[in-house]
Enzyme design. Sequence first.
Site, PDB file in Angstrom:
ATOM      1  N   GLU A  64       0.863  -1.295   0.110  1.00 19.00           N
ATOM      2  CA  GLU A  64      -0.067  -0.145   0.008  1.00 19.00           C
ATOM      3  C   GLU A  64       0.917   1.137  -0.120  1.00 19.00           C
ATOM      4  O   GLU A  64       0.552   2.111   0.736  1.00 19.00           O
ATOM      5  CB  GLU A  64      -1.217   0.007   1.208  1.00 19.00           C
ATOM      6  CG  GLU A  64      -1.925  -1.197   1.257  1.00 19.00           C
ATOM      7  CD  GLU A  64      -3.051  -1.427   2.118  1.00 19.00           C
ATOM      8  OE1 GLU A  64      -2.738  -0.562   3.368  1.00 19.00           O
ATOM      9  OE2 GLU A  64      -3.748  -2.134   2.164  1.00 19.00           O
ATOM     10  N   ASN A 100       2.137  -4.832  -3.455  1.00 22.60           N
ATOM     11  CA  ASN A 100       0.712  -5.017  -3.170  1.00 22.60           C
ATOM     12  C   ASN A 100      -0.038  -3.939  -2.875  1.00 22.60           C
ATOM     13  O   ASN A 100       0.337  -3.005  -1.876  1.00 22.60           O
ATOM     14  CB  ASN A 100       0.896  -6.162  -2.080  1.00 22.60           C
ATOM     15  CG  ASN A 100      -0.499  -7.048  -1.746  1.00 22.60           C
ATOM     16  OD1 ASN A 100      -0.936  -7.539  -2.642  1.00 22.60           O
ATOM     17  ND2 ASN A 100      -0.915  -7.031  -0.680  1.00 22.60           N
ATOM     18  N   GLU A 113      -5.974 -11.043  -1.506  1.00 17.59           N
ATOM     19  CA  GLU A 113      -6.683 -10.524  -0.320  1.00 17.59           C
ATOM     20  C   GLU A 113      -8.330 -10.563  -0.806  1.00 17.59           C
ATOM     21  O   GLU A 113      -8.856  -9.694  -0.122  1.00 17.59           O
ATOM     22  CB  GLU A 113      -6.003  -9.405   0.458  1.00 17.59           C
ATOM     23  CG  GLU A 113      -4.601  -9.460   0.680  1.00 17.59           C
ATOM     24  CD  GLU A 113      -4.191  -8.237   1.509  1.00 17.59           C
ATOM     25  OE1 GLU A 113      -4.993  -7.539   1.987  1.00 17.59           O
ATOM     26  OE2 GLU A 113      -2.952  -8.074   1.577  1.00 17.59           O
ATOM     27  N   HIS A 161      -9.961  -6.424  -2.322  1.00 18.00           N
ATOM     28  CA  HIS A 161     -11.051  -6.210  -0.980  1.00 18.00           C
ATOM     29  C   HIS A 161     -12.045  -5.283  -1.734  1.00 18.00           C
ATOM     30  O   HIS A 161     -11.908  -4.230  -1.984  1.00 18.00           O
ATOM     31  CB  HIS A 161     -10.141  -5.003   0.118  1.00 18.00           C
ATOM     32  CG  HIS A 161      -9.376  -5.901   0.876  1.00 18.00           C
ATOM     33  ND1 HIS A 161      -9.709  -7.140   1.586  1.00 18.00           N
ATOM     34  CD2 HIS A 161      -8.048  -5.918   0.997  1.00 18.00           C
ATOM     35  CE1 HIS A 161      -8.684  -7.654   2.339  1.00 18.00           C
ATOM     36  NE2 HIS A 161      -7.683  -7.003   1.763  1.00 18.00           N
ATOM     37  N   ASP A 178     -11.881 -10.319  -0.674  1.00 18.21           N
ATOM     38  CA  ASP A 178     -13.021 -10.711   0.343  1.00 18.21           C
ATOM     39  C   ASP A 178     -14.065  -9.589  -0.525  1.00 18.21           C
ATOM     40  O   ASP A 178     -13.762  -8.496  -1.222  1.00 18.21           O
ATOM     41  CB  ASP A 178     -13.050 -10.748   1.585  1.00 18.21           C
ATOM     42  CG  ASP A 178     -12.224  -9.290   2.243  1.00 18.21           C
ATOM     43  OD1 ASP A 178     -12.331  -8.334   1.502  1.00 18.21           O
ATOM     44  OD2 ASP A 178     -12.053  -9.302   3.103  1.00 18.21           O
TER      45      ASP A 178
HETATM   46  C1  XIL Z   1      -5.883  -6.830   8.256  1.00 15.44           C
HETATM   47  C2  XIL Z   1      -6.053  -7.921   9.111  1.00 15.44           C
HETATM   48  O1  XIL Z   1      -6.958  -8.802   8.383  1.00 15.44           O
HETATM   49  C3  XIL Z   1      -6.704  -7.448  10.510  1.00 15.44           C
HETATM   50  O2  XIL Z   1      -6.723  -8.803  11.247  1.00 15.44           O
HETATM   51  C4  XIL Z   1      -5.785  -6.516  11.134  1.00 15.44           C
HETATM   52  O3  XIL Z   1      -6.210  -5.932  12.347  1.00 15.44           O
HETATM   53  C5  XIL Z   1      -5.620  -5.206  10.148  1.00 15.44           C
HETATM   54  O4  XIL Z   1      -5.145  -5.873   8.898  1.00 15.44           O
HETATM   55  N1  XIL Z   1      -4.868  -4.940   3.699  1.00 15.44           N
HETATM   56  C6  XIL Z   1      -3.692  -5.645   4.043  1.00 15.44           C
HETATM   57  C7  XIL Z   1      -3.936  -6.624   5.181  1.00 15.44           C
HETATM   58  O5  XIL Z   1      -2.779  -5.562   3.259  1.00 15.44           O
HETATM   59  O6  XIL Z   1      -2.644  -6.719   5.947  1.00 15.44           O
HETATM   60  C8  XIL Z   1      -4.964  -6.275   6.046  1.00 15.44           C
HETATM   61  O7  XIL Z   1      -5.357  -7.180   7.275  1.00 15.44           O
HETATM   62  C9  XIL Z   1      -6.353  -5.731   5.264  1.00 15.44           C
HETATM   63  C10 XIL Z   1      -5.855  -4.650   4.427  1.00 15.44           C
END
Ligand code: XIL
Length: 367
Positions: free
Chosen positions: A176, A217, A284, A253, A286
């Site tokens: 990020e 990423n 990641e 996401h 969802d």
């Molecule tokens: C999130 C985890 O799922 C949580 O448990 C934690 O408290 C915060 O981070 N982008 C990312 C991940 O790269 O590392 C994040 O994960 C979600 C967003």
Amino acid sequence: MRISRLVTAAALAAVALWSLNLPAAADPDGATAEGADRAVPVDQSLRTLATRHNVRVGTAVDMSAFTNDTQYRERIATEFSAVTAENVMKWQLLEPERGVFNWGPADQLVESARQNHQLVHGHTLLWHNQNPTWLTDGVASGEITPDELRAILRQHIFDVVTHFKGKVWHWDVVNEVIDDSANLRNTFWLANLGPGYIADAFRWAHEADPTVTLYLNDYNVEGINAKSDAYYALVQQLLADGVPVRGFGAQGHLDVRFGNYTAFQVAENLNRFADLGLETSLTEVDVRMNLPPDATKLNAQTQAYGALLLGCLVAKHCVMFTVWGYTDKYSWVPGFFTGQGAANLLTETFEPKFAYREVQAILAYSR
Ligand code: XIL
């Protein structure tokens, strides 16, 4: 009568085929009288179905659930061929005190992955979140100078990459680092080290393990937009400077209300990174919604999972489709997005949703 006309047409076609002496199976598109060869039973684990595509299907793993919930732990082994530590490889958890590492939970995940023939996506060496307070407070108070910060980052990368050398498939080297306005994110890394910290992080990671694949990423970079354009330009610059960046991860996401894609849009974005020589992954995935779920939202969610997966499967060099948790029982979403949830493939009681069936169907039937 329409039916008799159809019958007549069919009879004529049959006569024409007979007179040409063509077997019906000679259809150049491969159709046969029996229909397509749908030999793959859809009701298999995602990891089994994914072997047809040379793609790993992964999940983020919550290590406290992994330790305490047998059903959660066992399903990871049967369903997935890759794992990512949801938290335990982040700086805050790995190095809670300066120079003092807590390898235990991450090692446990890596060992379980080895036993279950899963690959490990390392997440993450550098981020602006989930850093230990000794680091963030030290920087904020000026106790840690920019020069020291650079040395600390270098040492952390060296220690972590060396520890997992040969055991990790990919590393998210930086996470990020571009913001939603498509500029380098204004973090304490950028403020103290300048933009060169990104190249440095990749070079240091590569020095520590020349064989691991090094990733950038981020979220909101699944399709072509200003932010993914900025990554495209950044990757071109890094490669021109000889920086060992080898992978691009789109987090995936999504929210059913916006940010959804077609498979084509995902593939055309991933393909331009592949054309620069990078492999790509969905890292990641969802798809959240305002609670409670209803049929419309669940259908939108199904479409979104399907588009990301199919986009990966049809892209040139997409090697992994990883979901950010697979059951709503342990999702990060309700804790971070007020009123939202139901983002994963399985319900809180591990029942498959439409989205899970869609992922199965796409893995089973697409080529
Ligand atoms: C999130 C985890 O799922 C949580 O448990 C934690 O408290 C915060 O981070 N982008 C990312 C991940 O790269 O590392 C994040 O994960 C979600 C967003």
